[in-house]
Design a protein around this motif. Structure first.
Motif, PDB file in Angstrom:
ATOM      1  N   ARG A  86      -3.920  12.820  -3.232  1.00 14.15           N
ATOM      2  CA  ARG A  86      -4.825  13.199  -2.651  1.00 14.15           C
ATOM      3  C   ARG A  86      -4.889  12.510  -1.184  1.00 14.15           C
ATOM      4  O   ARG A  86      -5.745  12.793  -0.300  1.00 14.15           O
ATOM      5  CB  ARG A  86      -5.995  13.280  -3.304  1.00 14.15           C
ATOM      6  N   ARG A  87      -4.749  10.914  -1.458  1.00 13.20           N
ATOM      7  CA  ARG A  87      -4.518  10.156  -0.177  1.00 13.20           C
ATOM      8  C   ARG A  87      -3.578  10.801   0.782  1.00 13.20           C
ATOM      9  O   ARG A  87      -3.858  10.472   2.060  1.00 13.20           O
ATOM     10  CB  ARG A  87      -4.501   8.800  -0.648  1.00 13.20           C
ATOM     11  N   ASP A 105       0.942  -1.426   0.159  1.00 11.36           N
ATOM     12  CA  ASP A 105      -0.050   0.003  -0.070  1.00 11.36           C
ATOM     13  C   ASP A 105       0.813   1.343   0.013  1.00 11.36           C
ATOM     14  O   ASP A 105       0.293   2.454  -0.104  1.00 11.36           O
ATOM     15  CB  ASP A 105      -0.837   0.182   1.057  1.00 11.36           C
ATOM     16  N   ALA A 156      -4.516  10.520  -7.646  1.00  9.49           N
ATOM     17  CA  ALA A 156      -5.097   9.856  -6.307  1.00  9.49           C
ATOM     18  C   ALA A 156      -4.272   9.581  -5.268  1.00  9.49           C
ATOM     19  O   ALA A 156      -4.713   9.617  -4.176  1.00  9.49           O
ATOM     20  CB  ALA A 156      -5.767   8.385  -6.996  1.00  9.49           C
TER      21      ALA A 156
END
Length: 466
Positions: A439-440, A242, A436
């Motif tokens: 933004r995370r 992750d 993305a």
């Protein structure tokens, strides 16, 4: 995506336009797409002696902060600014190729330096470059670090970016990114290839591994270009899935063929016109391809490259009907010719963790691809198998010649369709995935609209000592 999703991004990139390198092109396109999406993008980069012509145009909102590149590269920048001859003293310009712009320079700044090396000043310069490379990690480009670090601290204070991104290579940008992380900023490392690679000099291998480990441990997110590279970092450093994403090279879905070069083309309808663009590194075996082309009547290998190996140079002189050298071509001209060739040729790297970026550029051209030297399960072979855009072949002259004969029989003029499978590798798609990730990493309370600043302006540091 302006407004609530906008972020202020600071990219640290040694390779950025006007540099024509593959890493420069990668971030030229990603920066363009991020800016078009509404982000406030700033780039910290060194001055560069290249002209920048034939490269993607940046949106006016992108601000590039230029710094002194270091003494040796600074000398090249100074010479480029005070030298009226765009080709370079002692360099000869090849005869124009039919169908190509007659005024097109055949050499970029690296090529001009190579020819400059024919005189005593150039030889002295090259020897000094080689000497300094022994003491600077990872190579001569590290001479930029003191000026970049000083400017980076000012930019962090003045811009307070939401996220800092390091564009590797060189590893100097990762060292600079660590400074930003230790100052409390969100940090993404665009690793691309691992810092410790098969081509890393033995004297730098331990240091490369330490820096790679520090990046994997301290970065908020790591980006690589292939799945094997992600797996390698996971095995070496325990990098969690992750915290690492694969963002491949890509192609420009906005590019329009013939926009630069008109309808003229150097390709003949009576031949199977093969087109290879890029460099001939030691980890790419070209000899079987050359043998196969010379043994296949009606096939012609066209090469756009700064320099080529001696055997290819000799073949182009002895058999010009089979091998033709187009010299250095500007990036946008290359994209145009890729869309007009019969077959686009890709040479596999020895290291399966590395995938030539041209394979993705070729996907966007809509022409059949011949991938030479794949291991059968390398990324490029899998990509062609999934997309149906071409064929992979072992690095054997007879096998390549047989495939060329089959390609000649089923030549087709129509461009291959641009379906969702191919658009997945467009730069815009990659930029959306990067967006993305950004933004995370940034908290909702950090959201803000871009503040007014210099528009489409290359800012040169006043710290330049010249």
């Amino acid at each position: 995506m302006p407004g609530e999703h906008a972020r202020r991004i600071l990219l640290i990139a040694h390779e950025f336009p006007p540099s024509p390198s593959p890493q420069s092109l990668r971030w030229a396109y990603l920066v363009r797409e991020l800016a078009l999406a509404g982000h406030d993008v700033h780039v910290l980069a060194p001055e560069n002696p290249a002209s920048g012509s034939g490269l993607p145009v940046m949106p006016p909102s992108v601000t590039v902060h230029r710094t002194f590149p270091g003494p040796l590269m600074g000398l090249l920048v100074w010479r480029a600014r005070h030298r009226p001859d765009p080709v370079g003293e002692g360099a000869k310009q090849d005869a124009p190729t039919p169908g190509l712009p007659a005024s097109r320079p055949q050499l970029n700044w690296k090529g001009r330096l190579w020819h400059t090396g024919l005189n005593w000043k150039g030889r002295l310069f090259n020897r000094l470059q080689a000497l300094l490379a022994w003491f600077l990690f990872p190579d001569l480009r590290a001479e930029w670090r003191p000026w970049a670090a000083r400017r980076l601290r000012r930019l962090l204070r003045d811009l307070t970016p939401d996220v800092v991104i390091s564009s590797h290579e060189p590893a100097t940008t990762i060292e600079l990114g660590l400074l930003a992380k230790r100052a409390g900023f969100n940090w993404i490392v665009d690793m691309g290839d691992p810092v410790l690679a098969p081509y890393t000099p033995w004297r730098w291998r331990r240091r490369a591994l330490r820096l790679e480990r520090a990046a994997c441990q301290q970065a908020d997110h790591v980006v690589v270009t292939t799945e094997p590279a992600r797996q390698l970092l996971a095995e070496r450093h325990g990098l969690a899935a992750d915290r690492c994403s694969v963002l491949t090279q890509g192609f420009d879905h906005r590019f329009q063929a013939s926009a630069r070069m008109g309808q003229g083309t150097p390709f003949s309808h009576d031949r199977l016109e093969l087109f290879y663009t890029g460099s001939f590194y030691g980890f790419r075996r070209h000899q079987p391809l050359l043998q196969a082309v010379l043994a296949t009547p009606g096939a012609r290998l066209n090469i756009a490259s700064i320099s080529v190996p001696a055997d290819i140079e000799a073949a182009s002189q002895q058999a010009p009907e089979s091998v033709r050298l187009l010299g250095f071509m500007q990036h946008l001209d290359v994209l145009d010719l890729q869309r007009k060739a019969d077959v686009l040729v890709n040479l596999a790297n020895d290291d399966p963790c590395q995938v030539p970026g041209k394979i993705y550029e070729y996907l966007g051209a809509g022409r059949p691809i011949l991938h030479v030297g794949g291991a059968g399960d390398d990324v490029a072979t899998q990509l062609l198998r999934q997309s149906g855009r071409g064929e992979a072949c072992e690095n054997d002259p007879d096998a390549i010649a047989g495939l060329l004969a089959r390609l000649a029989e089923r030549r087709r003029e129509d461009a291959l369709p641009m379906d969702d499978t191919i658009l997945a590798y467009a730069w815009a798609t990659g930029a959306a995935r990067l967006d993305a990730i950004i933004r995370r990493l940034t908290a909702p309370t950090a959201l803000r609209a871009p503040t007014p600043g210099p528009q489409n302006h290359d800012q040169t540091s006043q710290e330049n000592p010249r």
